[in-house]
Write an enzyme that holds these catalytic residues in place. Structure first.
Site, mmCIF file in Angstrom:
data_model
loop_
_atom_site.group_PDB
_atom_site.id
_atom_site.type_symbol
_atom_site.label_atom_id
_atom_site.label_comp_id
_atom_site.label_asym_id
_atom_site.label_seq_id
_atom_site.Cartn_x
_atom_site.Cartn_y
_atom_site.Cartn_z
ATOM 1 N N ASP A 74 7.222 3.133 -3.998
ATOM 2 C CA ASP A 74 6.421 3.227 -2.784
ATOM 3 C C ASP A 74 6.739 2.088 -1.820
ATOM 4 O O ASP A 74 6.660 2.255 -0.605
ATOM 5 C CB ASP A 74 4.932 3.204 -3.130
ATOM 6 C CG ASP A 74 4.440 4.552 -3.658
ATOM 7 O OD1 ASP A 74 5.214 5.523 -3.619
ATOM 8 O OD2 ASP A 74 3.283 4.622 -4.113
ATOM 9 N N GLY A 75 7.126 0.925 -2.353
ATOM 10 C CA GLY A 75 7.479 -0.198 -1.486
ATOM 11 C C GLY A 75 8.658 0.122 -0.593
ATOM 12 O O GLY A 75 8.681 -0.252 0.586
ATOM 13 N N ASP A 149 -1.732 -1.384 4.183
ATOM 14 C CA ASP A 149 -2.827 -2.304 4.468
ATOM 15 C C ASP A 149 -2.382 -3.550 5.214
ATOM 16 O O ASP A 149 -1.220 -3.958 5.162
ATOM 17 C CB ASP A 149 -3.526 -2.726 3.170
ATOM 18 C CG ASP A 149 -2.540 -3.117 2.069
ATOM 19 O OD1 ASP A 149 -1.580 -3.846 2.360
ATOM 20 O OD2 ASP A 149 -2.725 -2.680 0.917
ATOM 21 N N ASP A 178 -11.950 -15.030 -0.600
ATOM 22 C CA ASP A 178 -10.509 -15.235 -0.773
ATOM 23 C C ASP A 178 -9.694 -14.442 0.238
ATOM 24 O O ASP A 178 -8.474 -14.604 0.310
ATOM 25 C CB ASP A 178 -10.081 -14.822 -2.182
ATOM 26 C CG ASP A 178 -10.525 -15.809 -3.238
ATOM 27 O OD1 ASP A 178 -10.847 -16.960 -2.878
ATOM 28 O OD2 ASP A 178 -10.572 -15.444 -4.430
ATOM 29 N N ALA A 192 -6.100 -2.212 -2.206
ATOM 30 C CA ALA A 192 -7.540 -2.038 -1.993
ATOM 31 C C ALA A 192 -8.231 -1.499 -3.246
ATOM 32 O O ALA A 192 -9.373 -1.861 -3.537
ATOM 33 C CB ALA A 192 -7.783 -1.097 -0.809
ATOM 34 N N LEU A 193 -7.555 -0.642 -3.990
ATOM 35 C CA LEU A 193 -8.121 -0.110 -5.231
ATOM 36 C C LEU A 193 -8.287 -1.226 -6.258
ATOM 37 O O LEU A 193 -9.318 -1.308 -6.935
ATOM 38 C CB LEU A 193 -7.215 0.998 -5.781
ATOM 39 C CG LEU A 193 -7.677 1.685 -7.063
ATOM 40 C CD1 LEU A 193 -8.993 2.419 -6.843
ATOM 41 C CD2 LEU A 193 -6.606 2.659 -7.563
#
Length: 295
Positions: A74-75, A149, A178, A192-193
């Site tokens: 995915d990157g 994101d 943080d 996010a998950l």
């Protein structure tokens, strides 16, 4: 749609991955057998000199190709998406990474599944991206875009960040934490998950803001309209935070800097072979249980 739709096909992969190179060679031979013109991204062309193919940048592929296939995780697709979205060229992913929510064709299925796409058997999704800009007074200090994101984080410091959050001109809160993850629906199954955010269906027109270890018991992920304008003002002096798009190197921040985030005007045209199902992908990649009684 018929194969005539996809005649000029660009290929992108990570040159340091032997597995990706193996799949690239297989894919090139298959596409040549289908009378397609194949163009390699410049970074990978040097690793496949024996193919004697034309090389181009990702932007040039966006201008000239009918389809771009990304071989990797995915990157790899995230990087391609940030460049290709503005050209509205269809993008297809072959998974040579790990989870592969975006690159959903298995290496063993390359010929059958890519063949289906060339024969016009596929579905299309329009995934929106985020634009990010950092301002220091009247100066633009940095900018970027993200399919997954935009993340504010403390960088190499162990101290928490103080910042204020404003959405559509409304003050939301001042927070010590943080950092903060601002995610698209596409990114909701990524960082996010891991931070405790909700899984969002890719068709949702929304963003989720996920605090990272907030210094409060009442701060929770916040889902907002996808057309919202989000601003984050840095109010900490002890820390030099970092803001990053899709895990890229990012922009170093200081007291008073303002991060502005909004939906990008261009969307990624992501295509899938037949049978793609978001919930099936969640079951497979996130280890969700099957129906009672299923083997």
């Amino acid at each position: 749609m018929a194969q005539d739709k996809f005649r000029n096909i660009g290929l992108i992969a990570r040159s340091e991955s032997e597995q990706a190179l193996y799949s690239m060679r297989q894919l090139i031979h298959f596409l040549h057998g289908r009378d397609c013109t194949v163009i390699l991204e410049k970074d990978i062309a040097g690793s496949l000199p024996e193919m004697g193919l034309q090389a181009a940048s990702a932007a040039q592929m966006g201008e000239s190709c009918d389809l771009v296939i990304v071989v990797g995780g995915d990157g790899s697709l995230l990087g391609a998406a940030r460049t290709l979205a503005r050209y509205d060229v269809p993008v297809l992913g072959v998974n040579r990474g790990h989870l592969g929510f975006l690159t959903d064709i298995l290496p063993s299925e390359i010929e059958s599944r890519v063949g289906q796409v060339l024969d016009g058997e596929y579905t299309t999704e329009r995934r929106f991206l985020l634009d990010m800009e950092v301002r220091r007074g009247s100066l633009v200090m940095g900018e970027g875009s993200a399919l997954n994101d935009v993340v504010l984080l403390s960088g190499d410091s162990v101290h928490m960040i103080d910042f204020e959050l404003i959405i559509d001109g409304h003050f939301v809160y001042g927070q010590r934490s943080d950092g903060l993850i601002i995610s698209t629906p596409t990114g909701s199954t990524a960082y996010a998950l891991s931070g405790g955010g909700p899984i969002m269906h890719p068709r949702l027109d929304a963003m989720v803001l996920v605090p990272m270890n907030p210094h409060t018991l009442t701060s929770r992920p916040l889902v907002v309209d996808g057309n919202s304008e989000i601003k984050i003002q840095i109010t900490t002096e002890k820390v030099k935070p970092l803001v990053s798009c899709d895990g890229t190197s990012g922009v170093r921040l200081q007291l008073g800097d303002v991060i502005a985030i909004r939906k990008k005007p261009h969307r990624l045209q992501l295509i899938h072979p037949p049978g793609h199902d978001f919930y099936q992908a969640c079951r497979s990649k996130l280890g969700w249980s099957t129906r009672p009684g299923d083997n």
